[in-house]
Write a protein that holds these residues in place. Structure first.
Motif, PDB file in Angstrom:
ATOM      1  N   LYS A 174       0.875  -1.180   0.000  1.00  0.00           N
ATOM      2  CA  LYS A 174       0.000   0.000   0.000  1.00  0.00           C
ATOM      3  C   LYS A 174       0.907   1.223   0.000  1.00  0.00           C
ATOM      4  O   LYS A 174       1.843   1.313   0.784  1.00  0.00           O
ATOM      5  CB  LYS A 174      -0.903   0.010   1.220  1.00  0.00           C
ATOM      6  CG  LYS A 174      -1.933   1.105   1.154  1.00  0.00           C
ATOM      7  CD  LYS A 174      -3.039   0.878   2.139  1.00  0.00           C
ATOM      8  CE  LYS A 174      -4.133   1.887   1.845  1.00  0.00           C
ATOM      9  NZ  LYS A 174      -5.411   1.462   2.289  1.00  0.00           N
ATOM     10  N   TYR A 175       0.622   2.149  -0.923  1.00  0.00           N
ATOM     11  CA  TYR A 175       1.438   3.359  -1.040  1.00  0.00           C
ATOM     12  C   TYR A 175       0.539   4.490  -1.523  1.00  0.00           C
ATOM     13  O   TYR A 175      -0.152   4.327  -2.540  1.00  0.00           O
ATOM     14  CB  TYR A 175       2.589   3.111  -2.024  1.00  0.00           C
ATOM     15  CG  TYR A 175       3.607   4.221  -2.074  1.00  0.00           C
ATOM     16  CD1 TYR A 175       4.680   4.236  -1.194  1.00  0.00           C
ATOM     17  CD2 TYR A 175       3.495   5.248  -2.987  1.00  0.00           C
ATOM     18  CE1 TYR A 175       5.621   5.251  -1.224  1.00  0.00           C
ATOM     19  CE2 TYR A 175       4.425   6.278  -3.036  1.00  0.00           C
ATOM     20  CZ  TYR A 175       5.495   6.268  -2.150  1.00  0.00           C
ATOM     21  OH  TYR A 175       6.419   7.280  -2.188  1.00  0.00           O
ATOM     22  N   SER A 176       0.506   5.580  -0.811  1.00  0.00           N
ATOM     23  CA  SER A 176      -0.321   6.751  -1.160  1.00  0.00           C
ATOM     24  C   SER A 176      -1.782   6.374  -1.435  1.00  0.00           C
ATOM     25  O   SER A 176      -2.352   6.738  -2.464  1.00  0.00           O
ATOM     26  CB  SER A 176       0.262   7.473  -2.375  1.00  0.00           C
ATOM     27  OG  SER A 176       1.506   8.026  -2.055  1.00  0.00           O
ATOM     28  N   ASN A 177      -2.360   5.627  -0.532  1.00  0.00           N
ATOM     29  CA  ASN A 177      -3.766   5.202  -0.608  1.00  0.00           C
ATOM     30  C   ASN A 177      -4.109   4.339  -1.816  1.00  0.00           C
ATOM     31  O   ASN A 177      -5.273   4.211  -2.177  1.00  0.00           O
ATOM     32  CB  ASN A 177      -4.711   6.416  -0.554  1.00  0.00           C
ATOM     33  CG  ASN A 177      -4.691   7.062   0.813  1.00  0.00           C
ATOM     34  OD1 ASN A 177      -4.558   6.378   1.829  1.00  0.00           O
ATOM     35  ND2 ASN A 177      -4.803   8.373   0.836  1.00  0.00           N
ATOM     36  N   LEU A 178      -3.114   3.790  -2.470  1.00  0.00           N
ATOM     37  CA  LEU A 178      -3.359   2.834  -3.551  1.00  0.00           C
ATOM     38  C   LEU A 178      -2.823   1.468  -3.143  1.00  0.00           C
ATOM     39  O   LEU A 178      -1.820   1.367  -2.445  1.00  0.00           O
ATOM     40  CB  LEU A 178      -2.688   3.289  -4.846  1.00  0.00           C
ATOM     41  CG  LEU A 178      -3.305   4.503  -5.529  1.00  0.00           C
ATOM     42  CD1 LEU A 178      -2.454   4.920  -6.720  1.00  0.00           C
ATOM     43  CD2 LEU A 178      -4.724   4.215  -5.986  1.00  0.00           C
ATOM     44  N   ASN A 179      -3.506   0.432  -3.600  1.00  0.00           N
ATOM     45  CA  ASN A 179      -3.094  -0.941  -3.326  1.00  0.00           C
ATOM     46  C   ASN A 179      -2.407  -1.507  -4.566  1.00  0.00           C
ATOM     47  O   ASN A 179      -3.029  -1.625  -5.612  1.00  0.00           O
ATOM     48  CB  ASN A 179      -4.313  -1.798  -2.975  1.00  0.00           C
ATOM     49  CG  ASN A 179      -4.959  -1.347  -1.690  1.00  0.00           C
ATOM     50  OD1 ASN A 179      -4.350  -1.396  -0.648  1.00  0.00           O
ATOM     51  ND2 ASN A 179      -6.201  -0.886  -1.778  1.00  0.00           N
ATOM     52  N   LYS A 224      -5.064  -0.960  -7.514  1.00  0.00           N
ATOM     53  CA  LYS A 224      -6.495  -0.884  -7.254  1.00  0.00           C
ATOM     54  C   LYS A 224      -6.766  -0.058  -6.011  1.00  0.00           C
ATOM     55  O   LYS A 224      -5.864   0.181  -5.218  1.00  0.00           O
ATOM     56  CB  LYS A 224      -7.101  -2.274  -7.143  1.00  0.00           C
ATOM     57  CG  LYS A 224      -6.419  -3.168  -6.159  1.00  0.00           C
ATOM     58  CD  LYS A 224      -6.715  -4.605  -6.457  1.00  0.00           C
ATOM     59  CE  LYS A 224      -6.439  -5.474  -5.273  1.00  0.00           C
ATOM     60  NZ  LYS A 224      -7.104  -5.157  -4.053  1.00  0.00           N
ATOM     61  N   LYS A 225      -7.999   0.374  -5.845  1.00  0.00           N
ATOM     62  CA  LYS A 225      -8.361   1.206  -4.699  1.00  0.00           C
ATOM     63  C   LYS A 225      -9.012   0.398  -3.589  1.00  0.00           C
ATOM     64  O   LYS A 225      -9.120   0.858  -2.469  1.00  0.00           O
ATOM     65  CB  LYS A 225      -9.282   2.334  -5.145  1.00  0.00           C
ATOM     66  CG  LYS A 225      -8.573   3.332  -6.030  1.00  0.00           C
ATOM     67  CD  LYS A 225      -9.438   4.505  -6.370  1.00  0.00           C
ATOM     68  CE  LYS A 225      -8.629   5.447  -7.251  1.00  0.00           C
ATOM     69  NZ  LYS A 225      -9.346   6.647  -7.606  1.00  0.00           N
ATOM     70  N   THR A 226      -9.428  -0.821  -3.893  1.00  0.00           N
ATOM     71  CA  THR A 226     -10.062  -1.684  -2.890  1.00  0.00           C
ATOM     72  C   THR A 226      -9.167  -2.876  -2.595  1.00  0.00           C
ATOM     73  O   THR A 226      -8.159  -3.092  -3.271  1.00  0.00           O
ATOM     74  CB  THR A 226     -11.418  -2.197  -3.398  1.00  0.00           C
ATOM     75  OG1 THR A 226     -11.187  -3.045  -4.525  1.00  0.00           O
ATOM     76  CG2 THR A 226     -12.348  -1.061  -3.777  1.00  0.00           C
ATOM     77  N   ASP A 227      -9.558  -3.667  -1.597  1.00  0.00           N
ATOM     78  CA  ASP A 227      -8.765  -4.839  -1.247  1.00  0.00           C
ATOM     79  C   ASP A 227      -9.032  -6.037  -2.161  1.00  0.00           C
ATOM     80  O   ASP A 227      -8.194  -6.900  -2.312  1.00  0.00           O
ATOM     81  CB  ASP A 227      -9.043  -5.263   0.198  1.00  0.00           C
ATOM     82  CG  ASP A 227      -8.035  -4.670   1.165  1.00  0.00           C
ATOM     83  OD1 ASP A 227      -7.024  -4.112   0.694  1.00  0.00           O
ATOM     84  OD2 ASP A 227      -8.258  -4.773   2.381  1.00  0.00           O
TER      85      ASP A 227
END
Length: 114
Positions: free
Chosen positions: A57-62, A87-90
């Motif tokens: 996870k880096y800068s709110n991105l996965n 992606k933005k979700t898990d």
């Protein structure tokens, strides 16, 4: 600390790295290397029976690098990374898991030809 497995990054992973900032790439590589020594599901996690993911996870991105195990060759335990996604979700999309399986199938077909 003893290394648990080796990792091969396939061509699509390197292409994925080429699209990103050096700091992001460095963090992903750092996490992949760290996962070789410690068992942490925040870094390396099983998605389905045969597909795993390296997680960063880096800068709110996965950032995810999908992978599979190659236990057929007679060397150390080997993890083969197939490709990466942002992606933005898990949740990892099914199409990405299927893409990893298709790459895995081609990989084993090539290995068995040798």
């Amino acid at each position: 600390m003893k290394q648990k497995f080796d990792i091969i990054l396939l061509e699509e992973v390197w292409k994925f790295f080429d699209t990103m900032d050096e700091k992001v790439k460095d963090k992903i590589i750092y996490n992949i290397d760290k996962s070789k020594y410690i068992n942490d599901p925040e870094l390396f996690k099983k998605l389905e029976t045969d597909i795993w993911e390296f997680r960063t996870k880096y800068s709110n991105l996965n950032y995810r690098i999908l992978a599979f195990w190659d236990k057929e060759i007679n060397i150390e335990t080997l993890v083969v990374a197939t490709h990466g996604i942002i992606k933005k979700t898990d949740k990892v999309p099914k199409k990405e898991i299927e893409k990893a399986r298709a790459i895995m199938k081609r990989y084993f077909e090539q290995i068995n030809k040798k």
